[in-house]
Write a protein that holds these residues in place. Sequence first.
Motif, PDB file in Angstrom:
ATOM      1  N   ARG A 245       3.626  -2.161  11.456  1.00 46.47           N
ATOM      2  CA  ARG A 245       4.199  -3.095  10.469  1.00 46.47           C
ATOM      3  C   ARG A 245       3.771  -2.745   9.059  1.00 46.47           C
ATOM      4  O   ARG A 245       2.638  -2.313   8.837  1.00 46.47           O
ATOM      5  CB  ARG A 245       3.719  -4.519  10.751  1.00 46.47           C
ATOM      6  CG  ARG A 245       4.578  -5.357  11.658  1.00 46.47           C
ATOM      7  CD  ARG A 245       5.900  -5.785  11.097  1.00 46.47           C
ATOM      8  NE  ARG A 245       5.861  -6.959  10.236  1.00 46.47           N
ATOM      9  CZ  ARG A 245       5.777  -8.212  10.658  1.00 46.47           C
ATOM     10  NH1 ARG A 245       5.684  -8.482  11.941  1.00 46.47           N
ATOM     11  NH2 ARG A 245       5.787  -9.215   9.809  1.00 46.47           N
ATOM     12  N   ASN A 246       4.663  -2.952   8.118  1.00 51.78           N
ATOM     13  CA  ASN A 246       4.322  -2.741   6.707  1.00 51.78           C
ATOM     14  C   ASN A 246       4.359  -4.070   5.968  1.00 51.78           C
ATOM     15  O   ASN A 246       5.430  -4.583   5.688  1.00 51.78           O
ATOM     16  CB  ASN A 246       5.330  -1.793   6.049  1.00 51.78           C
ATOM     17  CG  ASN A 246       5.144  -0.379   6.531  1.00 51.78           C
ATOM     18  OD1 ASN A 246       4.029   0.145   6.532  1.00 51.78           O
ATOM     19  ND2 ASN A 246       6.224   0.231   6.983  1.00 51.78           N
ATOM     20  N   TYR A 247       3.200  -4.635   5.693  1.00 49.57           N
ATOM     21  CA  TYR A 247       3.140  -5.867   4.912  1.00 49.57           C
ATOM     22  C   TYR A 247       3.053  -5.510   3.428  1.00 49.57           C
ATOM     23  O   TYR A 247       2.761  -4.363   3.082  1.00 49.57           O
ATOM     24  CB  TYR A 247       1.919  -6.700   5.331  1.00 49.57           C
ATOM     25  CG  TYR A 247       2.038  -7.243   6.743  1.00 49.57           C
ATOM     26  CD1 TYR A 247       2.791  -8.386   7.002  1.00 49.57           C
ATOM     27  CD2 TYR A 247       1.418  -6.618   7.811  1.00 49.57           C
ATOM     28  CE1 TYR A 247       2.911  -8.891   8.294  1.00 49.57           C
ATOM     29  CE2 TYR A 247       1.530  -7.114   9.102  1.00 49.57           C
ATOM     30  CZ  TYR A 247       2.286  -8.249   9.330  1.00 49.57           C
ATOM     31  OH  TYR A 247       2.409  -8.742  10.606  1.00 49.57           O
ATOM     32  N   THR A 248       3.283  -6.511   2.571  1.00 46.72           N
ATOM     33  CA  THR A 248       3.195  -6.245   1.116  1.00 46.72           C
ATOM     34  C   THR A 248       1.802  -5.697   0.768  1.00 46.72           C
ATOM     35  O   THR A 248       1.654  -4.885  -0.136  1.00 46.72           O
ATOM     36  CB  THR A 248       3.465  -7.532   0.308  1.00 46.72           C
ATOM     37  OG1 THR A 248       2.637  -8.559   0.834  1.00 46.72           O
ATOM     38  CG2 THR A 248       4.917  -7.954   0.397  1.00 46.72           C
ATOM     39  N   VAL A 249       0.794  -6.193   1.494  1.00 49.72           N
ATOM     40  CA  VAL A 249      -0.554  -5.637   1.358  1.00 49.72           C
ATOM     41  C   VAL A 249      -0.880  -4.972   2.698  1.00 49.72           C
ATOM     42  O   VAL A 249      -1.025  -5.655   3.717  1.00 49.72           O
ATOM     43  CB  VAL A 249      -1.577  -6.755   1.069  1.00 49.72           C
ATOM     44  CG1 VAL A 249      -2.979  -6.191   0.953  1.00 49.72           C
ATOM     45  CG2 VAL A 249      -1.184  -7.536  -0.176  1.00 49.72           C
ATOM     46  N   PRO A 250      -0.979  -3.635   2.726  1.00 43.29           N
ATOM     47  CA  PRO A 250      -1.195  -2.961   4.016  1.00 43.29           C
ATOM     48  C   PRO A 250      -2.537  -3.352   4.647  1.00 43.29           C
ATOM     49  O   PRO A 250      -3.502  -3.624   3.940  1.00 43.29           O
ATOM     50  CB  PRO A 250      -1.194  -1.468   3.640  1.00 43.29           C
ATOM     51  CG  PRO A 250      -0.611  -1.384   2.267  1.00 43.29           C
ATOM     52  CD  PRO A 250      -0.880  -2.696   1.599  1.00 43.29           C
ATOM     53  N   ASP A 251      -2.561  -3.390   5.982  1.00 38.68           N
ATOM     54  CA  ASP A 251      -3.801  -3.710   6.697  1.00 38.68           C
ATOM     55  C   ASP A 251      -4.845  -2.607   6.462  1.00 38.68           C
ATOM     56  O   ASP A 251      -4.562  -1.435   6.733  1.00 38.68           O
ATOM     57  CB  ASP A 251      -3.539  -3.769   8.220  1.00 38.68           C
ATOM     58  CG  ASP A 251      -2.802  -5.037   8.643  1.00 38.68           C
ATOM     59  OD1 ASP A 251      -2.513  -5.891   7.784  1.00 38.68           O
ATOM     60  OD2 ASP A 251      -2.528  -5.168   9.852  1.00 38.68           O
TER      61      ASP A 251
END
Length: 201
Positions: free
Chosen positions: A140-146
């Motif tokens: 998954r690509n969130y706005t802030v990467p894990d």
Amino acid sequence: MKYIIGIGGVTNGGKTTLTNRLIKSLPNCCVVHQDDFFKPQDQIEVGEDGFRQWDVITSLDMEAMVNTIKGWAENPVKFARSHGVAVSPATEASDPEKEIHVLIVEGFLLYNYKPLLEVYDKCYYIAIPYDECKKRRSTRNYTVPDPPGLFDGHVWPMHLKYRMEMEKSRMAIEYLDGLKSRDDIYNQVHEDIQNTLLNRL
Ligand SMILES: Nc1ncnc2c1ncn2[C@@H]1O[C@H](COP(=O)(O)OP(=O)(O)O)[C@@H](O)[C@H]1O
Ligand SMILES: O=C(O)c1ccc[n+]([C@@H]2O[C@H](COP(=O)([O-])O)[C@@H](O)[C@H]2O)c1
Ligand SMILES: [Mg+2]
């Protein structure tokens, strides 16, 4: 008639996928995504573990989320129009009591915030096991990467904590098996909602 549905569940369980299909097929259906209420990154606390604590209820502006839901409840037609949801003209002419307006509230912490617990007419919760969740989350690509280690160090432990808290509250929740196919989950939930709406009219 107004009907509010919660689609809760673990991160990457398939909440948004299911929601996006339901909003296309339910009458006069609006949606509130909990992800839209994350506070800005500089307001997210950094824990003793060194991770930004995204997966806690205080990382979300829950008051704003409740107000958005209240806005829908006060005037679903106005809400629909201002969110680009077409309101069916057929219902406008008939008995207002028979006019159906649906709101789907979708997110990973729907059942852990007291002011929200009373608003749902129906609560669903999508669950998947640890291995599957970790696998899906890794792509998954969130706005802030894990950052490395976030899943095991923060995301999963917080998920377990909140899930336990939710179960203790003894809300009426219908659990959905997120390992089933997208079609099976959609068909199950869609049929359930259609039956309930028909019975209520
Ligand atoms: N029933 C399913 N089976 C397999 N993969 C799924 C299923 N539902 C969703 N996915 C996939 O899992 C990932 C997370 O789905 P998403 O709907 O964004 O979950 P959530 O909103 O719960 O985090 C996406 O890659 C999506 O395509
Ligand atoms: O959307 C964002 O801005 C955002 C920024 C950082 C993290 N997230 C992650 O979003 C997750 C919840 O969304 P979801 O769709 O995976 O249920 C939660 O596990 C957070 O860690 C989301
Ligand atoms: Mg989502």
